[in-house]
Design an enzyme around this catalytic site. Sequence first.
Site, mmCIF file in Angstrom:
data_model
loop_
_atom_site.group_PDB
_atom_site.id
_atom_site.type_symbol
_atom_site.label_atom_id
_atom_site.label_comp_id
_atom_site.label_asym_id
_atom_site.label_seq_id
_atom_site.Cartn_x
_atom_site.Cartn_y
_atom_site.Cartn_z
ATOM 1 N N GLU A 132 0.869 -1.184 0.000
ATOM 2 C CA GLU A 132 0.000 0.000 0.000
ATOM 3 C C GLU A 132 0.895 1.220 0.000
ATOM 4 O OE1 GLU A 132 -2.752 0.230 3.351
ATOM 5 O OE2 GLU A 132 -2.670 2.420 3.337
ATOM 6 N N GLU A 186 -2.668 11.770 2.546
ATOM 7 C CA GLU A 186 -3.484 11.269 3.652
ATOM 8 C C GLU A 186 -3.278 12.139 4.881
ATOM 9 O OE1 GLU A 186 -2.711 7.257 4.971
ATOM 10 O OE2 GLU A 186 -4.719 7.086 5.780
HETATM 11 C C1 LIG Z 1 -12.743 2.958 3.906
HETATM 12 C C2 LIG Z 1 -11.476 3.149 3.278
HETATM 13 O O1 LIG Z 1 -11.388 2.968 2.088
HETATM 14 N N1 LIG Z 1 -10.524 3.515 4.026
HETATM 15 C C3 LIG Z 1 -9.211 3.618 3.529
HETATM 16 C C4 LIG Z 1 -8.952 5.008 3.117
HETATM 17 O O2 LIG Z 1 -7.619 5.203 2.832
HETATM 18 C C5 LIG Z 1 -6.658 4.696 3.717
HETATM 19 C C6 LIG Z 1 -5.343 4.868 3.058
HETATM 20 O O3 LIG Z 1 -4.673 5.786 3.636
HETATM 21 C C7 LIG Z 1 -6.869 3.259 4.059
HETATM 22 O O4 LIG Z 1 -5.939 2.853 5.039
HETATM 23 C C8 LIG Z 1 -8.270 3.070 4.511
HETATM 24 O O5 LIG Z 1 -8.488 1.688 4.688
#
Ligand SMILES: CC(=O)N[C@H]1CO[C@H](CO)[C@@H](O)[C@@H]1O
Length: 337
Positions: A135, A140
């Site tokens: 990932e 973020e």
């Molecule tokens: C619900 C969802 O999709 N949450 C994700 C959003 O993005 C972050 C990445 O930074 C994921 O960790 C989450 O799972």
Amino acid sequence: MRLFASTALFALSPLPLVLGATYLLTDNIVGKTFYSNFDWEAIPDPTHGRVNYVNSATSSSQNLTFATSDTFILRTDFKTVLDPNGPGRNSVRIRSKKTYTTHVAVFNMRHMPQGCGTWPAVWETDGANWPNGGEIDILEGVNDQAPDLVSVHTSPGCTMPSSRTMTGTPTYLDCQTGANSNAGCGVKLSTTLSYGPAFNKVGGGWYVIERSPTYMKVWFWSRRDTSVPAEVANGGQYVNPDTWGTPAAYFPNTSCDFPSHFDAHSIIINLTLCGDWAGATYGQTSCPSTCVGYVNNNPSAFTDAYFDFASLRVYGATVPLTKRGVDVHGRAHRREF
Ligand SMILES: CC(=O)N[C@H]1CO[C@H](CO)[C@@H](O)[C@@H]1O
Ligand SMILES: *[C@@H]1O[C@H](CO)[C@@H](O)[C@H](O)[C@H]1NC(C)=O
Ligand SMILES: *[C@@H]1O[C@H](CO)[C@@H](O)[C@H](O)[C@H]1NC(C)=O
């Protein structure tokens, strides 16, 4: 149609002399074409946010996604007072239909979601093989707290060197999800213009990821930053990140075998509220009430909880190339592979 146009242009135009890690435009995603390039994921939020991810038909009818010829908006609902025992606030999560390994993605954003409780993310992953497939979080953050945190997550056996050529500051060096409460091997960007209200105030900017077989790099330029490369700002047919200078975040393969830690990834754009990160840290901010209580009772607080994309341009990954850097038409145009 834009994809056909760019393919035709590629086939007909004389190739400029491009040396180094030059990438070719493959996906020119602007305005309404976000609908054909992404799937809407109406799934339960895996991070336990106070949201209800809706499908494409619902997001269009409720205007949670909205597109013109040069704009794509993605937002959370800002009109409904929620039943505390009912579903969360309607929001949107989209995933690119294509997956990418070696590529450059340029996100030209005018605005990102802001407000107490918001947790927006622009990232890349192979969800079906998480965390082993890796990932990469490009953009973020939570609760309007700048700067942006770029972070990489994967299975054990992948670490980053403490000293690296980048403008950002490392947080953790171990990328495995089992370490440091799954914070990943993060890099905090050096400028608060990279996130939240400060990002939005100047009209946003450009986030760029380059993923190569041996490193990942992320750059950020704020809207008024005169050092943004013209090919990034103008959406050129080619980009050459080797000419862009020091990245904001740099993840080399020095002690991380990329093929076994990173699959082909989709691009994901999501907007959750509260949940595992924004909710857990809400109490450390000056935000009012509790996170969930605030989300339930204050729809108008989410008026500015939206992404505004001017474009998303992806370069490189899907062009068939031979090992000698020669494409199917016999033209040498890059040294990767
Ligand atoms: C619900 C969802 O999709 N949450 C994700 C959003 O993005 C972050 C990445 O930074 C994921 O960790 C989450 O799972
Ligand atoms: C939908 O959202 C867009 C972008 O925010 C806005 O310009 C438009 O007026 C909205 N349409 C409706 C019907 O609310
Ligand atoms: C990093 O990539 C280079 C070039 O492909 C390779 O020779 C090297 O083994 C890789 N390092 C690790 C630790 O995987």
